[in-house]
Design a protein around this motif. Structure first.
Motif, PDB file in Angstrom:
ATOM      1  N   SER A   1       8.441  15.884   8.330  1.00 44.62           N
ATOM      2  CA  SER A   1       7.751  16.784   7.940  1.00 44.62           C
ATOM      3  C   SER A   1       6.232  16.573   8.635  1.00 44.62           C
ATOM      4  O   SER A   1       5.572  17.739   8.894  1.00 44.62           O
ATOM      5  CB  SER A   1       7.346  16.552   6.265  1.00 44.62           C
ATOM      6  OG  SER A   1       7.383  15.278   5.847  1.00 44.62           O
ATOM      7  N   VAL A   2       5.819  15.406   9.064  1.00 46.17           N
ATOM      8  CA  VAL A   2       4.768  15.318   9.773  1.00 46.17           C
ATOM      9  C   VAL A   2       4.762  16.143  11.178  1.00 46.17           C
ATOM     10  O   VAL A   2       3.929  16.805  11.755  1.00 46.17           O
ATOM     11  CB  VAL A   2       4.251  13.942  10.064  1.00 46.17           C
ATOM     12  CG1 VAL A   2       3.180  13.621  10.979  1.00 46.17           C
ATOM     13  CG2 VAL A   2       3.818  13.321   8.750  1.00 46.17           C
ATOM     14  N   GLN A   3       5.985  15.834  11.819  1.00 43.53           N
ATOM     15  CA  GLN A   3       6.077  16.652  13.285  1.00 43.53           C
ATOM     16  C   GLN A   3       6.188  18.000  13.061  1.00 43.53           C
ATOM     17  O   GLN A   3       5.919  18.659  14.220  1.00 43.53           O
ATOM     18  CB  GLN A   3       7.619  15.981  13.865  1.00 43.53           C
ATOM     19  CG  GLN A   3       7.284  14.498  13.962  1.00 43.53           C
ATOM     20  CD  GLN A   3       8.667  13.869  14.611  1.00 43.53           C
ATOM     21  OE1 GLN A   3       9.650  14.647  14.693  1.00 43.53           O
ATOM     22  NE2 GLN A   3       8.780  12.465  14.889  1.00 43.53           N
TER      23      GLN A   3
ATOM     24  N   ASN B   1       0.928  -1.189  -0.148  1.00 41.02           N
ATOM     25  CA  ASN B   1      -0.085  -0.167  -0.152  1.00 41.02           C
ATOM     26  C   ASN B   1       0.702   1.284   0.009  1.00 41.02           C
ATOM     27  O   ASN B   1       0.581   2.299  -0.857  1.00 41.02           O
ATOM     28  CB  ASN B   1      -0.982  -0.007   1.101  1.00 41.02           C
ATOM     29  CG  ASN B   1      -2.139  -0.986   0.977  1.00 41.02           C
ATOM     30  OD1 ASN B   1      -2.452  -1.577  -0.130  1.00 41.02           O
ATOM     31  ND2 ASN B   1      -2.706  -1.303   2.185  1.00 41.02           N
ATOM     32  N   LEU B   2       1.925   1.335   0.814  1.00 40.88           N
ATOM     33  CA  LEU B   2       2.758   2.505   0.926  1.00 40.88           C
ATOM     34  C   LEU B   2       3.470   2.674  -0.540  1.00 40.88           C
ATOM     35  O   LEU B   2       3.592   3.689  -1.158  1.00 40.88           O
ATOM     36  CB  LEU B   2       3.972   2.280   1.846  1.00 40.88           C
ATOM     37  CG  LEU B   2       3.566   2.221   3.421  1.00 40.88           C
ATOM     38  CD1 LEU B   2       4.546   1.764   4.319  1.00 40.88           C
ATOM     39  CD2 LEU B   2       2.896   3.890   3.768  1.00 40.88           C
ATOM     40  N   ALA B   3       3.805   1.538  -1.087  1.00 42.42           N
ATOM     41  CA  ALA B   3       4.435   1.664  -2.371  1.00 42.42           C
ATOM     42  C   ALA B   3       3.418   2.095  -3.469  1.00 42.42           C
ATOM     43  O   ALA B   3       4.048   3.043  -4.348  1.00 42.42           O
ATOM     44  CB  ALA B   3       5.033   0.465  -2.888  1.00 42.42           C
ATOM     45  N   ASN B   4       2.331   1.383  -3.571  1.00 42.08           N
ATOM     46  CA  ASN B   4       1.159   2.133  -4.479  1.00 42.08           C
ATOM     47  C   ASN B   4       1.005   3.337  -4.396  1.00 42.08           C
ATOM     48  O   ASN B   4       0.645   4.253  -5.253  1.00 42.08           O
ATOM     49  CB  ASN B   4       0.097   1.107  -4.232  1.00 42.08           C
ATOM     50  CG  ASN B   4       0.248  -0.158  -4.888  1.00 42.08           C
ATOM     51  OD1 ASN B   4       0.899  -0.368  -5.807  1.00 42.08           O
ATOM     52  ND2 ASN B   4      -0.736  -1.137  -4.383  1.00 42.08           N
ATOM     53  N   ALA B   5       1.125   3.999  -2.965  1.00 40.77           N
ATOM     54  CA  ALA B   5       0.803   5.500  -2.797  1.00 40.77           C
ATOM     55  C   ALA B   5       1.911   6.251  -3.158  1.00 40.77           C
ATOM     56  O   ALA B   5       1.880   7.528  -2.989  1.00 40.77           O
ATOM     57  CB  ALA B   5       0.231   5.604  -1.259  1.00 40.77           C
ATOM     58  N   GLY B   6       2.793   5.810  -3.581  1.00 42.12           N
ATOM     59  CA  GLY B   6       4.050   6.580  -3.620  1.00 42.12           C
ATOM     60  C   GLY B   6       5.028   7.081  -2.483  1.00 42.12           C
ATOM     61  O   GLY B   6       5.761   7.950  -2.484  1.00 42.12           O
TER      62      GLY B   6
ATOM     63  N   ALA C   1      13.289   7.694   3.256  1.00 45.24           N
ATOM     64  CA  ALA C   1      11.959   8.348   2.987  1.00 45.24           C
ATOM     65  C   ALA C   1      10.880   8.236   4.003  1.00 45.24           C
ATOM     66  O   ALA C   1      10.265   9.380   4.218  1.00 45.24           O
ATOM     67  CB  ALA C   1      11.298   7.582   1.664  1.00 45.24           C
ATOM     68  N   LEU C   2      10.925   7.368   4.765  1.00 42.93           N
ATOM     69  CA  LEU C   2      10.160   7.129   6.012  1.00 42.93           C
ATOM     70  C   LEU C   2      10.462   8.252   7.033  1.00 42.93           C
ATOM     71  O   LEU C   2       9.681   8.867   7.863  1.00 42.93           O
ATOM     72  CB  LEU C   2      10.020   6.118   6.768  1.00 42.93           C
ATOM     73  CG  LEU C   2       9.247   4.874   5.910  1.00 42.93           C
ATOM     74  CD1 LEU C   2       9.556   3.482   6.455  1.00 42.93           C
ATOM     75  CD2 LEU C   2       7.931   4.932   5.711  1.00 42.93           C
ATOM     76  N   ARG C   3      11.957   8.436   7.300  1.00 43.34           N
ATOM     77  CA  ARG C   3      12.319   9.500   8.191  1.00 43.34           C
ATOM     78  C   ARG C   3      11.820  10.955   7.788  1.00 43.34           C
ATOM     79  O   ARG C   3      11.593  11.530   8.351  1.00 43.34           O
ATOM     80  CB  ARG C   3      14.008   9.348   8.216  1.00 43.34           C
ATOM     81  CG  ARG C   3      14.307   8.312   9.413  1.00 43.34           C
ATOM     82  CD  ARG C   3      15.966   8.860   9.728  1.00 43.34           C
ATOM     83  NE  ARG C   3      16.821   8.420   8.409  1.00 43.34           N
ATOM     84  CZ  ARG C   3      17.075   7.183   8.172  1.00 43.34           C
ATOM     85  NH1 ARG C   3      16.910   6.167   8.900  1.00 43.34           N
ATOM     86  NH2 ARG C   3      17.810   6.877   7.102  1.00 43.34           N
ATOM     87  N   HIS C   4      12.125  11.215   6.489  1.00 50.53           N
ATOM     88  CA  HIS C   4      11.815  12.327   5.710  1.00 50.53           C
ATOM     89  C   HIS C   4      10.230  12.602   6.069  1.00 50.53           C
ATOM     90  O   HIS C   4       9.963  13.782   6.458  1.00 50.53           O
ATOM     91  CB  HIS C   4      12.279  12.471   4.448  1.00 50.53           C
ATOM     92  CG  HIS C   4      11.828  13.741   3.407  1.00 50.53           C
ATOM     93  ND1 HIS C   4      10.816  14.332   3.728  1.00 50.53           N
ATOM     94  CD2 HIS C   4      12.789  14.454   3.031  1.00 50.53           C
ATOM     95  CE1 HIS C   4      10.433  15.493   2.984  1.00 50.53           C
ATOM     96  NE2 HIS C   4      11.706  15.559   2.484  1.00 50.53           N
ATOM     97  N   ASP C   5       9.325  11.734   5.853  1.00 55.67           N
ATOM     98  CA  ASP C   5       8.102  11.793   5.920  1.00 55.67           C
ATOM     99  C   ASP C   5       7.670  11.985   7.304  1.00 55.67           C
ATOM    100  O   ASP C   5       6.766  12.967   7.474  1.00 55.67           O
ATOM    101  CB  ASP C   5       7.447  10.608   5.317  1.00 55.67           C
ATOM    102  CG  ASP C   5       5.835  10.744   5.101  1.00 55.67           C
ATOM    103  OD1 ASP C   5       5.395  11.810   4.588  1.00 55.67           O
ATOM    104  OD2 ASP C   5       5.196   9.681   5.567  1.00 55.67           O
TER     105      ASP C   5
END
Length: 69
Positions: free
Chosen positions: A66-68, A30-35, A59-63
């Motif tokens: 930005s959420v924090q 799902n994460l891959a399909n959502a980019g 990519a997960l660290r960057h994401d």
């Protein structure tokens, strides 16, 4: 004179990535399909993916950063 530094690029399957991240294989897909995570989609018509663990973690660290904010 320049020296090229070759970065190790190890690809893993979605099931292996799921184990390393502590999530289900469906979550990885799902994460891959959502980019949301970088992936390589194999051109075999089966919808299979391969991942580079370091790129996914980055990519997960960057994401997460930005959420924090």
């Amino acid at each position: 004179m320049s020296i090229a530094i070759k970065k190790e690029y190890q690809v893993i399957r979605s099931s292996e990535l799921a184990i390393k991240l502590g999530v289900t294989k469906n979550t990885v897909i799902n994460l891959a399909n959502a980019g949301q995570i970088p992936c390589i989609k194999l051109p075999n018509g089966k919808g299979e993916y391969r991942f580079n663990l370091e790129e996914v973690l980055e990519a997960l660290r960057h994401d997460s950063d930005s959420v924090q904010k």
